[in-house]
Design a protein around this motif. Sequence first.
Motif, PDB file in Angstrom:
ATOM      1  N   THR A 189     -47.177 -43.185  35.488  1.00  0.00           N
ATOM      2  CA  THR A 189     -47.831 -44.056  34.797  1.00  0.00           C
ATOM      3  C   THR A 189     -47.448 -45.295  35.401  1.00  0.00           C
ATOM      4  OG1 THR A 189     -46.072 -44.339  33.185  1.00  0.00           O
ATOM      5  CG2 THR A 189     -48.109 -42.763  32.674  1.00  0.00           C
ATOM      6  N   ALA A 190     -46.702 -45.617  36.320  1.00  0.00           N
ATOM      7  CA  ALA A 190     -46.071 -46.623  36.934  1.00  0.00           C
ATOM      8  C   ALA A 190     -47.392 -47.827  37.407  1.00  0.00           C
ATOM      9  CB  ALA A 190     -45.226 -46.637  38.193  1.00  0.00           C
ATOM     10  N   GLU A 191     -48.132 -47.456  38.107  1.00  0.00           N
ATOM     11  CA  GLU A 191     -49.249 -48.286  38.472  1.00  0.00           C
ATOM     12  C   GLU A 191     -50.227 -48.822  37.306  1.00  0.00           C
ATOM     13  OE1 GLU A 191     -53.104 -48.320  41.526  1.00  0.00           O
ATOM     14  OE2 GLU A 191     -51.592 -46.654  41.505  1.00  0.00           O
ATOM     15  N   ALA A 192     -50.478 -47.913  36.615  1.00  0.00           N
ATOM     16  CA  ALA A 192     -51.260 -48.139  35.406  1.00  0.00           C
ATOM     17  C   ALA A 192     -50.754 -49.319  34.380  1.00  0.00           C
ATOM     18  CB  ALA A 192     -51.692 -46.828  34.584  1.00  0.00           C
ATOM     19  N   ALA A 193     -49.392 -49.142  34.224  1.00  0.00           N
ATOM     20  CA  ALA A 193     -48.582 -49.741  33.285  1.00  0.00           C
ATOM     21  C   ALA A 193     -48.714 -51.275  33.660  1.00  0.00           C
ATOM     22  CB  ALA A 193     -47.237 -49.431  33.103  1.00  0.00           C
ATOM     23  N   THR A 194     -48.910 -51.558  34.984  1.00  0.00           N
ATOM     24  CA  THR A 194     -48.796 -52.708  35.493  1.00  0.00           C
ATOM     25  C   THR A 194     -50.191 -53.338  35.657  1.00  0.00           C
ATOM     26  OG1 THR A 194     -48.829 -52.256  37.824  1.00  0.00           O
ATOM     27  CG2 THR A 194     -46.582 -52.591  36.630  1.00  0.00           C
ATOM     28  N   MET A 195     -51.160 -52.931  35.277  1.00  0.00           N
ATOM     29  CA  MET A 195     -52.678 -53.417  35.677  1.00  0.00           C
ATOM     30  C   MET A 195     -53.125 -54.160  34.618  1.00  0.00           C
ATOM     31  SD  MET A 195     -54.520 -49.741  37.146  1.00  0.00           S
ATOM     32  CE  MET A 195     -56.131 -50.835  37.328  1.00  0.00           C
ATOM     33  N   PRO A 196     -53.918 -55.295  34.722  1.00  0.00           N
ATOM     34  CA  PRO A 196     -54.256 -56.347  33.713  1.00  0.00           C
ATOM     35  C   PRO A 196     -54.890 -55.765  32.378  1.00  0.00           C
ATOM     36  CG  PRO A 196     -55.245 -56.385  35.810  1.00  0.00           C
ATOM     37  CD  PRO A 196     -54.827 -55.161  36.150  1.00  0.00           C
ATOM     38  N   GLY A 197     -54.145 -56.596  31.658  1.00  0.00           N
ATOM     39  CA  GLY A 197     -54.487 -56.209  30.328  1.00  0.00           C
ATOM     40  C   GLY A 197     -53.591 -55.097  29.466  1.00  0.00           C
ATOM     41  N   VAL A 198     -53.017 -54.312  30.154  1.00  0.00           N
ATOM     42  CA  VAL A 198     -52.365 -53.046  29.648  1.00  0.00           C
ATOM     43  C   VAL A 198     -51.144 -53.416  28.879  1.00  0.00           C
ATOM     44  CG1 VAL A 198     -51.174 -51.015  30.388  1.00  0.00           C
ATOM     45  CG2 VAL A 198     -53.231 -51.678  31.561  1.00  0.00           C
ATOM     46  N   GLN A 199     -51.010 -52.761  27.555  1.00  0.00           N
ATOM     47  CA  GLN A 199     -50.077 -53.108  26.865  1.00  0.00           C
ATOM     48  C   GLN A 199     -49.037 -51.924  26.970  1.00  0.00           C
ATOM     49  OE1 GLN A 199     -49.973 -55.889  24.743  1.00  0.00           O
ATOM     50  NE2 GLN A 199     -51.428 -56.494  26.318  1.00  0.00           N
ATOM     51  N   LYS A 200     -49.460 -50.686  27.139  1.00  0.00           N
ATOM     52  CA  LYS A 200     -48.774 -49.450  26.981  1.00  0.00           C
ATOM     53  C   LYS A 200     -49.566 -48.563  27.835  1.00  0.00           C
ATOM     54  CE  LYS A 200     -45.095 -47.085  24.283  1.00  0.00           C
ATOM     55  NZ  LYS A 200     -43.960 -47.312  25.460  1.00  0.00           N
ATOM     56  N   VAL A 201     -48.611 -47.403  28.376  1.00  0.00           N
ATOM     57  CA  VAL A 201     -49.224 -46.105  28.541  1.00  0.00           C
ATOM     58  C   VAL A 201     -48.449 -44.961  27.893  1.00  0.00           C
ATOM     59  CG1 VAL A 201     -49.742 -44.613  30.519  1.00  0.00           C
ATOM     60  CG2 VAL A 201     -49.873 -46.817  30.891  1.00  0.00           C
ATOM     61  N   ILE A 202     -49.119 -44.523  26.919  1.00  0.00           N
ATOM     62  CA  ILE A 202     -48.608 -43.533  25.968  1.00  0.00           C
ATOM     63  C   ILE A 202     -48.766 -42.052  26.570  1.00  0.00           C
ATOM     64  CG2 ILE A 202     -48.533 -42.617  23.606  1.00  0.00           C
ATOM     65  CD1 ILE A 202     -49.786 -45.177  22.653  1.00  0.00           C
TER      66      ILE A 202
END
Length: 942
Positions: free
Chosen positions: A227-240
């Motif tokens: 989930t590393a890349e997804a977690a740093t993308m614009p507007g993302v608060q959290k990847v559960i």
Amino acid sequence: MLRKMVLNINNADCLIVYDPDESLAERLRSMGLTGTKVGCETGQCGICSVLLDGKVIRACTKKMGKVKEFSKVVTIEGIGTPTNLHPLQLAWLVHGGAQCGICSPGFIVSAKGLLDTNVSPTRKEVRDWFQKHRNACRCTGYKPLVDAVMSAAKVLRNEITMEELAFQIPEDQRIYNTACPKPTALAKVTGVCDYGADINSKLPDGVLHLALKHADVSHANILSIDTAEAATMPGVQKVITHKDIKGTNRVNGLTFSPTNKSDGFERQLLNSDKICQYGDVVAIVVADTEAHARAAADAVKVEYEVLSAYMDGLSAIADDAVEIHPGTPNMYCEMPCIKGEETAPIMESAPYVVEGGFFVQRQPHLVLEPDVGLAYPNEEGGYTVQSKHQFLQAVPLMIGDAVGLPMEKIRVISNPGGGSFGSKISPITEGLLLAAAVVMEGPVCLHLNYDQQSFFSGKRSTGYFNVKMAADADGKLQAMEYDFLFDHGAYHDGTSDPLIEKGFRWCGAGLYFPNIRGVGRICASNHAWGTAFRAFGSPQALMASESLADMMAEKIGMDPLEFRYINTYRPGTTMTSGCEMDVHPFPTLIEKMRPKYEAALKRAQKESTSTKKRGVGISLGMYDCSFSANDTAEIDVELNPDGTVTHYSGWHDVGQGADIGALSLAHEAFKPLGLKPDQIRLVMNDTAITPNTGAAAGSRSHYMAGKATIDGANKLMEAMRKDDGTFRTYQEMVDEGIALKYRGTASTVGYSSPCDLNTMQGDPNPTHTYGVFMAEVEVDTETGKTKVLKMTLHADFGVIGNRLAVDGQMYGGIAQGVGLALSENFDDPKKDTTLMAQGFPYIKDVPDEIELEYTETPRPSGPFGSGGCAELSLTSSHVSIINAIYNATKVRIYELPATPEKVLEGLKVLKSGGTLKPNPAYYLGSNMHEKLEELRNNPVSI
């Protein structure tokens, strides 16, 4: 790059700032014009229809960059309002055009485009128009919509007035057994009814949006989730992921039967180590916008060890198949049916025996509203989840432990729902919403697109039925044997145990068999999980027995209708489950159908040509009117300060008419008070303030809620009643300290009994619904395509509570039966993600001629003599079509759907001089009698 332009919207010039790549539907909805609904997002459903410069378009596919400045746009809000209805909107009300109502605005706008250019259309022209503009409806069967257009056209031609068109409440104010429109229809036909997506679009700032990362394989071990890349993308608060879930992460699949080898806890909300079906969720992305959440979900990387996928039940139960859920056999439940004498000797000596193997496909619900919901912390220290659902009380029970919340801390509220038909008996979406809200400790919302709706929702379980029947020399049935398998897909969903019972009870329903032996089985596969669907269990079962009824009649040399007449239920006969019915309408229903059947046969013979063969088919159908044995329901009623009454219920409404059902029943129950219909207020479907009325399932709601309503009304009126027989006012009740609110209850305890799991004999339902279907078809022998020309249904539901609602359920269910027979299928989860790919029946696929006739045999135990109705229309309407194809062509279809390719293949065999033999039995793992003996030697303790 944003742009600006002026558009004339609903006769007012508006300055618009827009993104050229967004759709016209999105732009209109962002302006608050949410009467323009969005469903498929591919232009296949038409619920987003608007008028653009006088022409009907589907706004979901019209990009703003293609809209010319100064164009005139008309939405449903510009056609009429709740206080100033257009004739089309009024006609939709009085003809029952708005069931779930999600398609009503689009249809009405489309019809406005037609009547603006042709104020005197024929019915064919109306149907051609809706077909051309891809206006789709899953609820109504289309006939009421054409009726509505024809009535509105009369108003526009000044042939009738709006007052003459409108429903008139009788002078005695009684609305029970009338065609009174449903209370929610006004909001639906004017576009002001807010469904889930509309509610989500109007939430306060700060509500976070969810997107799901789905597995794109059907069976695999999960090696890693990145989930590393997804977690740093614009507007993302959290990847559960599963590691963040506060509870067990295990859904309670509600398996209670001692014959079930699974504990029902095999499903995870967020998969941690294994994928069991395409679309399983491995992560939830939480972001500030839906677009940001979806982009980040695409960036979640999952590494798999792909395993062999068992995409049908037969491969899943093969000897070399591995366990999908380790520790639980893929064939996880087997039960026997034993009634009367041993059947083997009868089969050996009977003069007439027929048998065959039959398959019913994985039917998709094809609702037009994709799943939508929201969840948020509430003032009581728990969490609230809002969605469309048809069993609110099951949500905390099935997912409370999974998300880490006590059941009493979960409040469930039902949004207006754009169709269900059983698909929303499952709370998986609600579980994901609550899990994310608990992790984030704040409000979240989720909106599935139609691709996700297609592969991530449950489906009707496929059914393999091997059935054998024996009759004596006079054509009287003597015995039946059956061996069947339901492929329930990847997960239990709370419906696996009762499905086997339904298979036993509905195979042969309508026909009396004194002796029965059978084995019912259910298995897991890697396909979409099985869930409830209208007529749950009976379409698979009746496909076999009602096809064989025709085959038996032919073998004997008897007319198919006459064969059913001499073998149907009468006093002294019993169902497959060994119980006798409270009423016996079948002989009368068959007699009423006889002259129409004989006329249809003559018509078919006269109108057949060398390449267009016409045929007529008959089938019997029946279903129950309660959830199971010992069913219960609760209703609250309360006297208000102004002398009106509030009726509180958990009567779930997903389009079938719970609102008019509740109003009609309450108004009838409170008749001694002399209330007008508008003096009864309905409060529905909020677990914090409404009692447990039970699931909208099994055609139980009218029957059970009605009995509870009568009980509650009697309690309140008894409290209000003075010694002289008059009634106390609200103030008198308060002054005397008398309670104002009472709970009505209903129960089938004492006149129902569970089926014995060692014999499947019992009496779980106090009453039933009954119907005789007749299909008239035309088969093109050059292409194999079948066209249904007319459907006729003679049915008995007891005393009808609301005629519009009952008619609507019949029209809609028959249309779904046409789809089940000819086109609908969810086979490839990667490809079958649009309405068209799944065989959705549009208006010209469904006949305009649908004839309904009712007898109303009062049900001794029913409220005001009523039963229920919703299931019957899809029990066996499809089999009448299959029987009609055979009558026309001598091609017997054993595996649905009856596609042109299958019909054409059969025609080619016959043309070449070959013989079409009965489909051989499906191999289900053992000889039926051997398995039956094994089960008899190992009885279960109840």
